[in-house]
Design a protein around this motif. Structure first.
Motif, mmCIF file in Angstrom:
data_model
loop_
_atom_site.group_PDB
_atom_site.id
_atom_site.type_symbol
_atom_site.label_atom_id
_atom_site.label_comp_id
_atom_site.label_asym_id
_atom_site.label_seq_id
_atom_site.Cartn_x
_atom_site.Cartn_y
_atom_site.Cartn_z
ATOM 1 N N THR A 128 64.881 43.325 -40.946
ATOM 2 C CA THR A 128 64.654 42.525 -42.150
ATOM 3 C C THR A 128 63.165 42.347 -42.423
ATOM 4 O O THR A 128 62.707 42.465 -43.565
ATOM 5 N N ALA A 129 62.394 42.053 -41.377
ATOM 6 C CA ALA A 129 60.955 41.850 -41.566
ATOM 7 C C ALA A 129 60.276 43.122 -42.058
ATOM 8 O O ALA A 129 59.460 43.082 -43.000
ATOM 9 N N VAL A 130 60.601 44.251 -41.438
ATOM 10 C CA VAL A 130 59.970 45.517 -41.839
ATOM 11 C C VAL A 130 60.372 45.890 -43.263
ATOM 12 O O VAL A 130 59.528 46.245 -44.095
ATOM 13 N N ALA A 131 61.679 45.802 -43.553
ATOM 14 C CA ALA A 131 62.148 46.186 -44.883
ATOM 15 C C ALA A 131 61.608 45.248 -45.956
ATOM 16 O O ALA A 131 61.231 45.689 -47.057
ATOM 17 N N THR A 132 61.547 43.947 -45.645
ATOM 18 C CA THR A 132 61.040 42.980 -46.622
ATOM 19 C C THR A 132 59.562 43.215 -46.896
ATOM 20 O O THR A 132 59.106 43.165 -48.049
ATOM 21 N N ALA A 133 58.792 43.455 -45.833
ATOM 22 C CA ALA A 133 57.360 43.725 -46.021
ATOM 23 C C ALA A 133 57.146 44.977 -46.865
ATOM 24 O O ALA A 133 56.274 45.008 -47.754
ATOM 25 N N ALA A 134 57.962 46.015 -46.595
ATOM 26 C CA ALA A 134 57.837 47.245 -47.384
ATOM 27 C C ALA A 134 58.173 46.991 -48.846
ATOM 28 O O ALA A 134 57.497 47.499 -49.765
ATOM 29 N N ALA A 135 59.215 46.189 -49.090
ATOM 30 C CA ALA A 135 59.594 45.895 -50.470
ATOM 31 C C ALA A 135 58.526 45.078 -51.176
ATOM 32 O O ALA A 135 58.248 45.277 -52.368
ATOM 33 N N MET A 136 57.906 44.146 -50.452
ATOM 34 C CA MET A 136 56.844 43.333 -51.042
ATOM 35 C C MET A 136 55.655 44.210 -51.458
ATOM 36 O O MET A 136 55.089 44.043 -52.538
ATOM 37 N N VAL A 137 55.291 45.146 -50.594
ATOM 38 C CA VAL A 137 54.187 46.051 -50.925
ATOM 39 C C VAL A 137 54.550 46.918 -52.129
ATOM 40 O O VAL A 137 53.709 47.177 -53.008
ATOM 41 N N LEU A 184 56.520 46.126 -54.554
ATOM 42 C CA LEU A 184 56.495 45.309 -55.776
ATOM 43 C C LEU A 184 55.067 44.998 -56.202
ATOM 44 O O LEU A 184 54.718 45.098 -57.389
ATOM 45 N N SER A 185 54.232 44.574 -55.244
ATOM 46 C CA SER A 185 52.858 44.192 -55.602
ATOM 47 C C SER A 185 51.973 44.213 -54.372
ATOM 48 O O SER A 185 52.009 43.272 -53.553
ATOM 49 N N PRO A 186 51.171 45.254 -54.212
ATOM 50 C CA PRO A 186 50.258 45.302 -53.060
ATOM 51 C C PRO A 186 49.276 44.140 -53.051
ATOM 52 O O PRO A 186 48.960 43.589 -51.989
ATOM 53 N N ALA A 187 48.810 43.723 -54.237
ATOM 54 C CA ALA A 187 47.838 42.621 -54.293
ATOM 55 C C ALA A 187 48.467 41.323 -53.812
ATOM 56 O O ALA A 187 47.868 40.560 -53.045
ATOM 57 N N MET A 188 49.670 41.039 -54.304
ATOM 58 C CA MET A 188 50.347 39.808 -53.884
ATOM 59 C C MET A 188 50.685 39.847 -52.396
ATOM 60 O O MET A 188 50.739 38.804 -51.732
ATOM 61 N N SER A 189 50.925 41.025 -51.857
ATOM 62 C CA SER A 189 51.208 41.138 -50.430
ATOM 63 C C SER A 189 50.015 40.689 -49.607
ATOM 64 O O SER A 189 50.167 40.050 -48.558
ATOM 65 N N LEU A 190 48.808 41.027 -50.076
ATOM 66 C CA LEU A 190 47.603 40.581 -49.383
ATOM 67 C C LEU A 190 47.478 39.061 -49.426
ATOM 68 O O LEU A 190 47.064 38.425 -48.452
ATOM 69 N N VAL A 191 47.844 38.449 -50.578
ATOM 70 C CA VAL A 191 47.825 36.988 -50.691
ATOM 71 C C VAL A 191 48.801 36.376 -49.684
ATOM 72 O O VAL A 191 48.519 35.362 -49.020
ATOM 73 N N THR A 250 44.115 39.213 -59.466
ATOM 74 C CA THR A 250 45.098 39.261 -58.386
ATOM 75 C C THR A 250 46.496 39.595 -58.857
ATOM 76 O O THR A 250 47.347 39.978 -58.059
ATOM 77 N N SER A 251 46.755 39.445 -60.135
ATOM 78 C CA SER A 251 48.121 39.664 -60.613
ATOM 79 C C SER A 251 48.462 41.140 -60.723
ATOM 80 O O SER A 251 49.609 41.548 -60.522
ATOM 81 N N GLY A 252 47.468 41.958 -61.097
ATOM 82 C CA GLY A 252 47.728 43.374 -61.248
ATOM 83 C C GLY A 252 48.723 43.673 -62.350
ATOM 84 O O GLY A 252 49.493 44.629 -62.255
ATOM 85 N N GLY A 253 48.749 42.845 -63.387
ATOM 86 C CA GLY A 253 49.683 43.075 -64.482
ATOM 87 C C GLY A 253 51.127 42.816 -64.100
ATOM 88 O O GLY A 253 52.053 43.434 -64.637
ATOM 89 N N MET A 254 51.366 41.879 -63.198
ATOM 90 C CA MET A 254 52.717 41.594 -62.711
ATOM 91 C C MET A 254 53.580 40.983 -63.808
ATOM 92 O O MET A 254 53.169 40.070 -64.503
ATOM 93 N N THR A 255 54.819 41.465 -63.929
ATOM 94 C CA THR A 255 55.763 40.910 -64.896
ATOM 95 C C THR A 255 56.433 39.675 -64.322
ATOM 96 O O THR A 255 56.377 39.412 -63.112
ATOM 97 N N ILE A 256 57.127 38.934 -65.185
ATOM 98 C CA ILE A 256 57.850 37.735 -64.740
ATOM 99 C C ILE A 256 58.933 38.112 -63.749
ATOM 100 O O ILE A 256 59.116 37.451 -62.710
ATOM 101 N N GLY A 257 59.660 39.169 -64.023
ATOM 102 C CA GLY A 257 60.723 39.599 -63.112
ATOM 103 C C GLY A 257 60.181 39.989 -61.756
ATOM 104 O O GLY A 257 60.763 39.655 -60.712
ATOM 105 N N THR A 258 59.063 40.700 -61.759
ATOM 106 C CA THR A 258 58.443 41.079 -60.480
ATOM 107 C C THR A 258 57.987 39.846 -59.714
ATOM 108 O O THR A 258 58.128 39.763 -58.489
ATOM 109 N N LEU A 259 57.435 38.861 -60.447
ATOM 110 C CA LEU A 259 56.982 37.625 -59.807
ATOM 111 C C LEU A 259 58.148 36.894 -59.130
ATOM 112 O O LEU A 259 58.039 36.446 -57.992
#
Length: 630
Positions: free
Chosen positions: A189-198, A200-207, A314-323
């Motif tokens: 779960t941790a590995v798959a979730t981290a991969a999915a977060m990256v 979706l948004s690499p910038a938000m993953s760093l946050v 930091t948003s990188g043009g993130m949409t509401i759904g992505t957020l």
């Protein structure tokens, strides 16, 4: 993990039942990360080889692989949910595409259903496997402990044996069915979730990398504080339970009433209960503080994400759904990360459970079954018993019996007398193999008792001891322990031989009367006669009477002695005598002193020989007692 009792303490539960904070699922159940010092001491005393543990699960390799596959599949499939939510928010709803909306929402339900089904199957398979492993281990341990000598149970607390057989194995079961699968689930779960977060948004993953560590640290810190309070509470609970168990048993109540300790016991119970009030309050407040603290933390986490999403850098043009999807994933990753951080604690706890079980399994039985057992039909046994050059020594090397030679002719009664510590009871224990000789041999009809099939030896040698043991069941059930197939008529004949048939017949429920804890429904003499009746049903050709009347008054002794005389008729009988009145009808008397036979002969001959037996009788007579030992 269930509460698990240990030697003199209580093992802290893995989940203490406190309030879970608001936030990601399972975040409130984060386990403490401090290995139990008792677990480390246990492992230092009796190390455990991982290979030995793996051998227990070797027959279930296929199941293990399939469970891991199911766990991985469930974790991966469940990650589709945030992406489906993003599609609903960013695509289906703004465009008014009802077909896409139906497909996405139906997929959300399908994903939830699929992960639920996988979870049920995975849990069933893991639990079934764990139960089979624990069943095999439990039976192996019980059988192995049965093979231990009386010396093992003499020097080992009964509660310790029960704890390892029940609580420790239950704890191991939790490790197998919960902790082990939890590690696999948390990792995937941790590995798959981290991969999915990256993704979706690499910038938000760093946050998130900045926000997550403080949240994990704070949760673990508060949990450790509560762990200390819970440990103290569990120790007090253990002490309270021990006092209840000991003080409210039949023997405990009798002791308290006869010694007048009831007020002191009540005061001690009150003090412990009062301490529990304070500890419970501290524990609950620690839980409330934990919940309040974590509520703030988990409110801050999405707030930081939303704040970062509001800045172009930091948003990188993130949409509401992505957020929304990212926030859900960011909250989900907390639980598996906390679980992975506690792998070390889980591993130490698991090894400690296995260590305690293996420690008992590694005990070498002092009473070893014969490699090539000799079968003997009790009906054909003459009953000649020979002790040849017998020596018995304790574990520390102290001799109890030395170079002892003794013959018990078939159908005769031999009484053994002597001062306390002379080795009388030890001698009696060698015949039914409750202990084994250190040197020499004990023979029945020329066959060494160590070579006789154990089941046959139990039918050949019957034992009636001073410490009568009746199980908490009916009179009938206690008698049927000797002969499960006995009819009621045979039970009544045995009770008649033991001179207790009229007593049982006069009870409202007769044979179905419950004897009570350790037989306390009956007097000491009645308990002895029930034990004699049980031995009558066994019908052994050789009999050992180990001070069977020493704890009885003179009147009761006479009644029990009559029953014993009827039981001994026609059998080879070894009587360990405490009272000289019980040896008058013996065919021979043997006097032990310092583990050696110092005199033997008929009772009348020994009285007139002015030897050790005569002096023992004179000393007993001066004391106004019939005791054979001072």
């Amino acid at each position: 993990m269930a509460t698990t009792h240990r030697t003199g303490r209580v093992r802290t539960p893995a989940h203490d039942g406190g309030d879970a904070p608001a936030g990601p699922p399972g975040a409130g159940g984060a386990r403490t990360a401090r290995p139990d010092p008792a677990d480390r001491r246990q492992l230092a005393r009796h190390p455990v080889s991982p290979r030995r543990i793996a051998a227990l699960f070797a027959p279930h390799r296929g199941t293990i692989v399939l469970v891991v596959v199911l766990i991985t599949a469930s974790s991966v499939v469940n990650l589709a949910q945030p992406f489906l939510v993003r599609g609903v928010i960013d695509d289906a709803l703004p465009s008014g595409d009802t077909r896409l909306l139906l497909a996405l929402t139906a997929s959300m339900v399908g994903v939830a259903a699929l992960t639920s089904v996988i979870g049920v199957v995975q849990t069933w398979m893991a639990t079934a496997m764990g139960q089979q492993v624990m069943h095999a281990l439990r039976v192996q341990l019980f059988t192995h402990l049965q093979a231990q000598s009386l010396g093992f149970f003499t020097r080992t607390r009964g509660g310790e044996v029960q704890s390892r057989l029940t609580h420790d194995i239950a704890g191991m079961q939790s490790v197998v069915t919960s902790s082990a699968t939890g590690v696999a689930s948390n990792l995937t779960t941790a590995v798959a979730t981290a991969a999915a977060m990256v993704a979706l948004s690499p910038a938000m993953s760093l946050v998130s990398l900045v926000v997550l560590p403080p949240a994990v640290w704070l949760s673990r810190r508060v949990a450790l504080i509560r762990r200390d309070v819970t440990d103290e509470r569990q120790r007090e609970l253990a002490a309270l339970h021990t006092q209840v168990e000991e003080g409210l048993s039949v023997s405990g109540v009798r002791l308290a009433k006869t010694l007048g300790t009831t007020p002191r016991d009540a005061d001690r119970f009150t003090e412990r209960s009062d301490r529990l009030v304070g500890l419970e309050l501290r524990s609950q407040l620690a839980g409330r503080w934990r919940m309040a603290t974590m509520q703030i933390v988990f409110a801050a986490i999405p707030a930081v994400i939303y704040l970062a999403a509001g800045f172009p850098a930091t948003s990188g043009g993130m949409t509401i759904g992505t957020l929304v999807a990212f926030t859900a994933l960011q909250g989900t990753i907390f639980r598996p990360v906390m679980g992975l951080l506690n792998i070390g604690v889980q591993w130490v706890s698991a090894l400690a459970f296995f260590s305690r079980i293996f420690e008992y399994l590694d005990l070498e039985p002092q009473i070893v079954p014969p490699a090539a057992p000799v079968r003997m039909d009790p009906a054909g046994v003459r009953g000649e018993v020979r002790f040849e050059g017998v020596r018995y020594a304790y574990d520390d090397g102290a001799d109890v019996l030395r170079d002892l030679d003794l013959v018990l002719p078939p159908g005769t009664t031999t009484a053994v007398v002597g001062p306390t510590g002379s080795g009388k009871s030890t001698l009696g224990s060698l015949l039914p193999r409750l202990n084994d000789v250190t040197r020499g041999r004990v023979r029945i009809d020329g066959v060494d008792v160590r070579d006789i099939e154990p089941a046959d030896l139990a039918r050949i040698v019957g034992v009636v001891s001073q410490e009568t043991y009746l199980v908490h069941a009916t009179v009938r059930a206690n008698l049927l322990l000797a002969d499960p197939g006995a009819s009621d008529a045979e039970l009544w004949r045995a009770l008649g031989t033991a001179r207790i048939a009229d007593t049982v017949a006069g009870l409202p429920d007769g044979l179905d009367t419950v004897v009570g804890a350790r037989g306390h429904r009956f007097s000491g003499g009645e308990q002895q006669r029930l034990a004699i009746a049980r031995t009558v049903l066994r019908n052994p050709p050789v009999l050992v009477l180990d001070e069977a009347t020493s704890a009885l008054d003179n009147t009761t002794e006479a009644q029990v002695q009559e029953a014993l005389d009827r039981l001994a008729a026609g059998r080879t009988t070894l009587t360990i005598a405490h009272r000289l009145s019980t040896v008058e009808n013996a065919d021979q008397v043997v006097v032990l002193q310092g583990g050696r036979i110092v005199e033997r002969g008929a009772p009348g001959e020994l009285r007139s020989a002015d030897g050790p037996f005569a002096r023992l009788a004179a000393r007993s007579s001066r004391a106004g007692d019939h005791a054979a030992a001072p």
